[in-house]
Design an enzyme around this catalytic site. Structure first.
Site, PDB file in Angstrom:
ATOM      1  N   HIS A   1       0.866  -1.183   0.000  1.00 55.41           N
ATOM      2  CA  HIS A   1       0.000   0.000   0.000  1.00 55.41           C
ATOM      3  C   HIS A   1       0.903   1.234   0.000  1.00 55.41           C
ATOM      4  O   HIS A   1       1.612   1.493   0.972  1.00 55.41           O
ATOM      5  CB  HIS A   1      -0.921  -0.002   1.228  1.00 55.41           C
ATOM      6  CG  HIS A   1      -1.889  -1.142   1.220  1.00 55.41           C
ATOM      7  ND1 HIS A   1      -3.081  -1.118   0.512  1.00 55.41           N
ATOM      8  CD2 HIS A   1      -1.837  -2.366   1.802  1.00 55.41           C
ATOM      9  CE1 HIS A   1      -3.719  -2.275   0.674  1.00 55.41           C
ATOM     10  NE2 HIS A   1      -2.981  -3.050   1.445  1.00 55.41           N
ATOM     11  N   LEU A   2       0.878   1.975  -1.105  1.00 58.70           N
ATOM     12  CA  LEU A   2       1.743   3.154  -1.222  1.00 58.70           C
ATOM     13  C   LEU A   2       1.011   4.449  -0.887  1.00 58.70           C
ATOM     14  O   LEU A   2       1.636   5.496  -0.769  1.00 58.70           O
ATOM     15  CB  LEU A   2       2.367   3.224  -2.624  1.00 58.70           C
ATOM     16  CG  LEU A   2       3.414   2.138  -2.917  1.00 58.70           C
ATOM     17  CD1 LEU A   2       3.887   2.222  -4.364  1.00 58.70           C
ATOM     18  CD2 LEU A   2       4.607   2.242  -1.976  1.00 58.70           C
ATOM     19  N   ARG A   3      -0.318   4.392  -0.783  1.00 61.27           N
ATOM     20  CA  ARG A   3      -1.149   5.513  -0.265  1.00 61.27           C
ATOM     21  C   ARG A   3      -1.211   6.748  -1.147  1.00 61.27           C
ATOM     22  O   ARG A   3      -1.851   7.728  -0.750  1.00 61.27           O
ATOM     23  CB  ARG A   3      -0.707   5.938   1.139  1.00 61.27           C
ATOM     24  CG  ARG A   3      -0.683   4.826   2.181  1.00 61.27           C
ATOM     25  CD  ARG A   3      -2.050   4.246   2.428  1.00 61.27           C
ATOM     26  NE  ARG A   3      -2.032   3.316   3.565  1.00 61.27           N
ATOM     27  CZ  ARG A   3      -2.743   2.189   3.610  1.00 61.27           C
ATOM     28  NH1 ARG A   3      -3.550   1.857   2.607  1.00 61.27           N
ATOM     29  NH2 ARG A   3      -2.686   1.411   4.662  1.00 61.27           N
TER      30      ARG A   3
ATOM     31  N   ASN B   1      -6.330   0.635  -3.350  1.00 57.31           N
ATOM     32  CA  ASN B   1      -7.232   1.343  -2.428  1.00 57.31           C
ATOM     33  C   ASN B   1      -6.694   2.725  -2.049  1.00 57.31           C
ATOM     34  O   ASN B   1      -6.536   3.046  -0.874  1.00 57.31           O
ATOM     35  CB  ASN B   1      -7.539   0.500  -1.187  1.00 57.31           C
ATOM     36  CG  ASN B   1      -6.324   0.203  -0.312  1.00 57.31           C
ATOM     37  OD1 ASN B   1      -5.189   0.266  -0.787  1.00 57.31           O
ATOM     38  ND2 ASN B   1      -6.559  -0.121   0.940  1.00 57.31           N
TER      39      ASN B   1
ATOM     40  N   ASP C   1      -8.614  -4.980  -2.782  1.00 55.82           N
ATOM     41  CA  ASP C   1      -8.058  -5.219  -1.447  1.00 55.82           C
ATOM     42  C   ASP C   1      -8.443  -4.151  -0.434  1.00 55.82           C
ATOM     43  O   ASP C   1      -8.476  -2.959  -0.737  1.00 55.82           O
ATOM     44  CB  ASP C   1      -6.544  -5.344  -1.497  1.00 55.82           C
ATOM     45  CG  ASP C   1      -5.991  -5.679  -0.129  1.00 55.82           C
ATOM     46  OD1 ASP C   1      -6.417  -6.690   0.431  1.00 55.82           O
ATOM     47  OD2 ASP C   1      -5.183  -4.895   0.393  1.00 55.82           O
TER      48      ASP C   1
ATOM     49  N   HIS D   1      -9.160 -10.245  -1.528  1.00 55.43           N
ATOM     50  CA  HIS D   1      -9.129 -10.066  -0.069  1.00 55.43           C
ATOM     51  C   HIS D   1     -10.307 -10.885   0.450  1.00 55.43           C
ATOM     52  O   HIS D   1     -11.454 -10.456   0.355  1.00 55.43           O
ATOM     53  CB  HIS D   1      -9.262  -8.563   0.246  1.00 55.43           C
ATOM     54  CG  HIS D   1      -9.548  -8.218   1.669  1.00 55.43           C
ATOM     55  ND1 HIS D   1      -8.663  -7.508   2.443  1.00 55.43           N
ATOM     56  CD2 HIS D   1     -10.623  -8.461   2.452  1.00 55.43           C
ATOM     57  CE1 HIS D   1      -9.180  -7.334   3.650  1.00 55.43           C
ATOM     58  NE2 HIS D   1     -10.377  -7.893   3.676  1.00 55.43           N
TER      59      HIS D   1
ATOM     60  N   HIS E   1      -3.063 -12.357   1.459  1.00 57.48           N
ATOM     61  CA  HIS E   1      -2.849 -12.560   2.910  1.00 57.48           C
ATOM     62  C   HIS E   1      -3.649 -13.701   3.564  1.00 57.48           C
ATOM     63  O   HIS E   1      -4.500 -13.470   4.426  1.00 57.48           O
ATOM     64  CB  HIS E   1      -3.076 -11.267   3.694  1.00 57.48           C
ATOM     65  CG  HIS E   1      -4.242 -10.405   3.283  1.00 57.48           C
ATOM     66  ND1 HIS E   1      -5.506 -10.896   3.101  1.00 57.48           N
ATOM     67  CD2 HIS E   1      -4.316  -9.068   3.047  1.00 57.48           C
ATOM     68  CE1 HIS E   1      -6.309  -9.898   2.761  1.00 57.48           C
ATOM     69  NE2 HIS E   1      -5.617  -8.774   2.722  1.00 57.48           N
TER      70      HIS E   1
ATOM     71  N   ASN F   1      -5.877  -6.579   9.141  1.00 56.96           N
ATOM     72  CA  ASN F   1      -6.818  -7.446   8.425  1.00 56.96           C
ATOM     73  C   ASN F   1      -6.066  -8.288   7.403  1.00 56.96           C
ATOM     74  O   ASN F   1      -5.307  -7.725   6.625  1.00 56.96           O
ATOM     75  CB  ASN F   1      -7.864  -6.612   7.675  1.00 56.96           C
ATOM     76  CG  ASN F   1      -8.939  -6.106   8.604  1.00 56.96           C
ATOM     77  OD1 ASN F   1      -9.127  -6.617   9.701  1.00 56.96           O
ATOM     78  ND2 ASN F   1      -9.640  -5.073   8.172  1.00 56.96           N
TER      79      ASN F   1
ATOM     80  N   ASP G   1       1.946  -6.886   2.478  1.00 55.27           N
ATOM     81  CA  ASP G   1       0.771  -6.106   2.897  1.00 55.27           C
ATOM     82  C   ASP G   1       1.224  -4.882   3.700  1.00 55.27           C
ATOM     83  O   ASP G   1       0.583  -4.497   4.689  1.00 55.27           O
ATOM     84  CB  ASP G   1      -0.222  -6.960   3.691  1.00 55.27           C
ATOM     85  CG  ASP G   1      -1.574  -6.265   3.873  1.00 55.27           C
ATOM     86  OD1 ASP G   1      -1.784  -5.191   3.261  1.00 55.27           O
ATOM     87  OD2 ASP G   1      -2.418  -6.793   4.627  1.00 55.27           O
TER      88      ASP G   1
HETATM   89  N1  LIG Z   1      -4.278  -5.177   5.814  1.00 58.47           N
HETATM   90  C1  LIG Z   1      -4.828  -4.192   6.455  1.00 58.47           C
HETATM   91  O1  LIG Z   1      -5.114  -4.334   7.644  1.00 58.47           O
HETATM   92  N2  LIG Z   1      -5.081  -3.009   5.856  1.00 58.47           N
HETATM   93  C2  LIG Z   1      -4.906  -2.679   4.474  1.00 58.47           C
HETATM   94  C3  LIG Z   1      -5.972  -3.241   3.613  1.00 58.47           C
HETATM   95  C4  LIG Z   1      -5.836  -4.715   3.370  1.00 58.47           C
HETATM   96  O2  LIG Z   1      -4.762  -5.182   2.942  1.00 58.47           O
HETATM   97  O3  LIG Z   1      -6.794  -5.431   3.538  1.00 58.47           O
HETATM   98  C5  LIG Z   1      -4.838  -1.171   4.341  1.00 58.47           C
HETATM   99  O4  LIG Z   1      -5.013  -0.641   3.242  1.00 58.47           O
HETATM  100  O5  LIG Z   1      -4.539  -0.508   5.350  1.00 58.47           O
HETATM  101 ZN   LIG Z   2      -6.543  -7.043   2.327  1.00 56.84          ZN
END
Ligand SMILES: NC(=O)N[C@@H](CC(=O)O)C(=O)O
Ligand SMILES: [Zn+2]
Length: 434
Positions: free
Chosen positions: A60-62, A92, A152, A179, A232, A278, A305
């Site tokens: 997740h690079l946001r 996401n 995801d 997911h 995951h 998660n 993740d």
């Molecule tokens: N894994 C997580 O708990 N959070 C992830 C989303 C995801 O990978 O399901 C996120 O974007 O923060």
């Molecule tokens: Zn996920």
């Protein structure tokens, strides 16, 4: 471009060798002292293990949207320091990566950062809402050449939509990364459902919420003849379902995260939201089954993740905290601790699970190649005999949500080469590459 001569590295833990890098590729590979290259910069890799650069299928690079938690550039720095030469950026973001425009934006930000290959993942459904398919074809034919699609953070829970998505991507050999979480079984869930959630009075996410979706999806993938990747995987039961699906010859792959190979739900007793993730941390029995599944190849790859969150989103009440933990800079060490040291994987196995197979799943042809003459020089050098202590405040990027703060691990990433250029040397980012 400068030539680099890596001296004395144990290729996949084997005999010490010299490796000459020229014009972005491995130009020569031979016994120590056998390569003449007077113009090359020499890197003494005695005692280090040489691996193909690591490839992460789940980062997740946001960016765009939550640059206060991570940017493509800061996540690329974390990745390079962790030994990665490619990461797949989850969809996401805000806006969601559900159009050619957004995936191209992420892709070009990755190219500008220049530290790792950033391969965007496209959303399966518009806005991750689970209602209408996103423009999968347009993302696949965009400059970003998207091959992995995932909602995801959310499960594609509508089975009809999931079937359509699998059918759609078959045309260009795409893959749907699920997911796996039946949302009606995780309403209000805060942690793994079991003895510890009962004790703490927190609503549980039962193993069956994951397993029910995986069971459904492997059947759908088998029916359609399309590629499914399970994100995951966290339960022993999921490993059993995957074993069965693979025995049928269905095109199913799966990933496990380092934290699920090491940590358990007991940690929730601290009520420290750094352990909220998660799918949730599960039991010791699940951890052992995941390690075994990864050793056997029932689980194909390790994926981080990596989920950066700001202090405000993480250092609050457990119920309010966002789920997710940092992972890029600690992943290899945890794989060494949980898999290599107990003898469950050798170095060739680490290369397979952390680089070669993820590159194959993502269709990244320049990545995940065993070191050989002519191969693109995406390489990682790790010191397996050295240990390091995680200091959350020294990690790359603005977020601090590591569950490993203060813990000591084996395996120090000494150098990373991306496209023939060092991005990390002596464990530090190379200035010119930042
Ligand atoms: N894994 C997580 O708990 N959070 C992830 C989303 C995801 O990978 O399901 C996120 O974007 O923060
Ligand atoms: Zn996920």
């Amino acid at each position: 471009m400068t030539d680099h001569l890596i001296k004395g590295a144990a290729v996949l833990g084997g005999e010490p060798s010299d490796v000459l890098i020229r014009d972005g590729r491995i130009a020569e590979l031979g016994a120590v002292g056998s390569i003449e290259a007077s113009d090359a910069e020499v890197y003494d890799a005695t005692g280090l293990v040489l691996l193909p650069g690591l490839v992460d299928l789940h980062t997740h690079l946001r960016e765009p949207g939550r640059e206060d938690a991570e940017t493509v550039a800061s996540g690329s720095r974390a990745a390079a320091l962790g030994g990665y030469t490619a990461v797949c950026a989850m969809a996401n973001t805000d806006p969601v990566a559900d159009t050619a425009g957004v995936v191209e934006q992420v892709w070009s930000l990755g190219r500008d950062a220049g530290l790792v290959e950033v391969q965007p993942i496209g959303a399966v459904t518009v806005g991750l809402a689970g209602e209408r398919l996103a423009e999968l074809g347009a993302m696949a034919t965009s400059a970003a050449k998207v091959r992995i699609f995932s909602d995801d953070g959310h499960c594609v829970s509508d089975p009809r939509l999931m079937r359509r998505a699998l059918e759609y991507v078959k045309a260009f050999d795409g893959v749907i990364a699920q997911h796996a979480e039946e949302p009606m079984l995780t309403v209000g869930a805060q942690m793994h459902e079991g003895a510890m959630s009962a004790k703490l009075g927190l609503a549980g996410w039962p193993a069956v919420a994951e397993e029910a979706i995986i069971a459904r999806d492997v059947l759908l993938a088998g029916h359609v003849g399309s590629r499914l990747h399970v994100c995951h995987v966290s339960t022993a039961g999921s490993v059993e379902i995957l074993r069965w699906a693979k025995s049928k010859g269905w095109r199913v792959t799966a990933e496990v995260c380092p934290h699920h190979l090491l940590l358990t739900d007991e940690l929730a007793e601290s009520y420290d939201p750094v352990y909220k993730v998660n799918p949730p941390l599960r039991t010791e029995e699940d951890v052992l089954a995941l390690q075994q599944g990864l050793a056997e190849g029932v689980i194909d790859v390790v994926a981080t993740d990596h989920a950066p969150h700001t202090v405000e989103d993480k250092e609050c009440e457990w119920a309010q905290a966002r789920p997710g933990m940092l992972g890029l800079q600690t992943a290899l060490s945890i794989v060494i601790k949980t898999m290599v040291e107990p003898g469950l994987l050798d170095w060739a196995g680490v290369a397979e699970r952390c680089s070669i197979t993820p590159a194959t799943i993502a269709g990244l042809t320049g990545q995940g190649q065993l070191p050989h003459v002519g191969a693109p020089a995406n390489l990682t050098l790790v010191d397996p005999n050295e240990t390091w202590t995680v200091n959350g405040s020294e990690l790359a990027g603005p977020s601090r949500n590591t569950p490993y703060d203060g813990m000591t691990f084996p395996g120090v990433v000494r150098a990373t080469f991306f496209g023939g250029r060092p991005t990390v040397l002596d464990g530090k980012l190379v200035k010119e590459s930042i």
